[in-house]
Design a protein around this motif. Structure first.
Motif, PDB file in Angstrom:
ATOM      1  N   GLN A 126       0.831  -1.204   0.000  1.00  0.00           N
ATOM      2  CA  GLN A 126       0.000   0.000   0.000  1.00  0.00           C
ATOM      3  C   GLN A 126       0.869   1.260   0.000  1.00  0.00           C
ATOM      4  N   GLU A 127       1.904   1.238   0.818  1.00  0.00           N
ATOM      5  CA  GLU A 127       2.817   2.382   0.902  1.00  0.00           C
ATOM      6  C   GLU A 127       3.580   2.576  -0.420  1.00  0.00           C
TER       7      GLU A 127
ATOM      8  N   ALA B  36       1.350   3.992  -3.225  1.00  0.00           N
ATOM      9  CA  ALA B  36       1.036   5.416  -3.047  1.00  0.00           C
ATOM     10  C   ALA B  36       2.153   6.289  -3.616  1.00  0.00           C
TER      11      ALA B  36
ATOM     12  N   LYS C 138       1.929   8.796  -6.944  1.00  0.00           N
ATOM     13  CA  LYS C 138       2.255  10.214  -6.732  1.00  0.00           C
ATOM     14  C   LYS C 138       3.166  10.745  -7.831  1.00  0.00           C
TER      15      LYS C 138
END
Length: 445
Positions: free
Chosen positions: A242-243, A246, A250
């Motif tokens: 998940q990290e 992201a 971005k």
């Protein structure tokens, strides 16, 4: 090696160059001749039986000797043994398998392109990323990020994304466009008191720092295995994917999920991307796609990846790429039948059902005097050993002792890795770990 000068062992050492060995040592020792397979077992040319605890090379999902696959291969050989997909040609098996894979994909996918190995597929994905960047008018957006200890193959581009020094040394790799971020080895590299979530956040921060240092406008894609297998079976810690995703979103960096080992049930779901909530732009599949009965791999791409490539081919008048064996009719027919077997026999469910016993036995052996820890998910795992003075010596000793006890696994550094066929039973899981326990006791003594 057999002393007989005309034995297969002697002829092998004399004429064949093997991967992943000390070539000069192999000239003297020769290798183990595997003659046939049946279920989770293989037999050498003396008749000795081994549990194939690595499913060949992480790949034989349906086990050895599956007659449905050999029957389909023969039927397709009799009908159309070969044809290509160049210049507007096609054939039924490749169409049916492409359609099947698009419908199976865990996220919306648009097109499939077939190749013959995971290395070849990952190499082509790099080319496609570069082609796509040019199509989008972003000629600087060419850098590719892999991970330390990640494995994506051994061709020039794929080997460059791979993060293992043994695959780079003396090959003049990696290519200058390739970069590597940290391996998510929580047990081995977490800071004192660092939680899994905090560790995952640190891994993502390191990735973001790398992208910013390189310049986001120069980074095209990030390649990652859902579970890092060939580097030593590193299972992602809580929150890791998940990290990471992201950060990639971005900075408009494509995510390529290398599902070569995780795909088709290995982690307890059909794809590792489902197990870890990964939403890739591109998926690379191989190994269990055909249970390695024939060389076959596939690249799945979503519409946002495909469309600029299609437009560029329109501008240029053709898509200037192709392999003789892409979409080979016999390989794709076998792949389609292999997927039918996986679904009909619910081998993904069998993985989930066998996994608790597999992981429990792995955890128990980690308490052995020679054990240091363990990692695993589904039916893939690694027993970490206490190191000796020479790095990797403990793993190599255990692999040799296990072979004597009738178990084939793989040592990676000081980890002994297991990844059995998905058809394995509880009885066979226990037999596998009983053999490994005997091997541990033997080298401890």
């Amino acid at each position: 090696m057999s002393a007989l000068p005309n034995s297969i062992e002697a002829r092998d050492a004399a004429y064949q160059l093997h991967p992943l060995v000390d070539l000069k040592a192999y000239e003297k020792t020769g290798g183990l001749v595997i003659e046939r397979g049946e279920g989770v077992y293989v037999f050498d040319n003396s008749g000795k039986r081994y549990i194939e605890g690595l499913a060949g090379l992480w790949s034989v999902a349906v086990g050895f000797g599956e007659k449905r696959l050999s029957d389909v291969a023969k039927a397709q050989m009799d009908k159309l043994p070969y044809y290509h997909i160049f210049s507007g040609k096609t054939h039924g098996p490749s169409v049916e398998l492409a359609e099947k894979l698009v419908h199976m994909a865990p996220v919306p996918m648009s097109k499939v392109h077939f190749t013959s190995s995971g290395s070849e597929a990952n190499d082509l994905v790099v080319k496609l990323c570069w082609y796509r960047s040019n199509a989008l008018g972003k000629p600087e957006k060419k850098k590719i990020i892999g991970r330390q200890k990640g494995y994506h193959g051994v061709t020039i581009a794929a080997g460059s994304i791979t993060g293992l020094p043994r695959n780079h040394q003396s090959f003049d790799l990696p290519l200058p466009q390739m970069r590597h971020t940290l391996c998510p080895d929580y047990a081995g590299t977490a800071l004192p008191g660092e939680s899994e979530r905090d560790f995952s956040g640190r891994m993502a921060a390191e990735l973001e720092k790398l992208i910013l240092e390189e310049g986001p406008d120069t980074v095209a894609a990030f390649f990652g295995e859902p579970v890092m297998a060939s580097g030593g079976v590193f299972v992602p810690p809580e929150g890791y994917w998940q990290e990471i995703q992201a950060v990639l979103r971005k900075y408009d960096v494509l995510l390529v999920a290398d599902e070569v080992i995780c795909g088709f049930g290995r982690t307890g779901q059909m794809f590792g991307s489902q197990t870890y909530g990964i939403e890739p732009d591109v998926m690379v599949l191989s190994k269990q796609l055909s249970s390695s009965y024939l060389p076959l791999s596939a690249i799945l791409m979503n519409e946002s990846f495909y469309e600029p490539i299609a437009r560029e081919s329109e501008r240029l008048g053709t898509f200037g790429h192709g392999f003789t064996a892409s979409g080979h009719p016999v390989a794709t027919a076998v792949g389609l039948e292999n997927l039918k077997i996986i679904e009909e026999r619910d081998l993904v469910g069998n993985c989930r059902e066998r996994s608790p016993l597999f992981l429990r036995r792995l955890a128990e052996l980690s308490q052995h005097p020679l054990g240091k820890g363990f990692r695993g998910v589904g039916l893939i795992g690694a027993l970490e050993l206490k190191p000796r003075e020479t790095p990797g010596a403990a793993g190599a000793a255990l692999a040799e002792a296990a072979l004597e006890e009738g178990l084939i696994g793989r040592s990676i550094g000081d980890a002994f890795c297991l990844c059995p066929p998905l058809i394995i039973t509880d009885e066979e899981v226990n037999a596998m770990f009983d053999a490994l326990a005997r091997a541990l006791d033997k080298i401890a003594a």
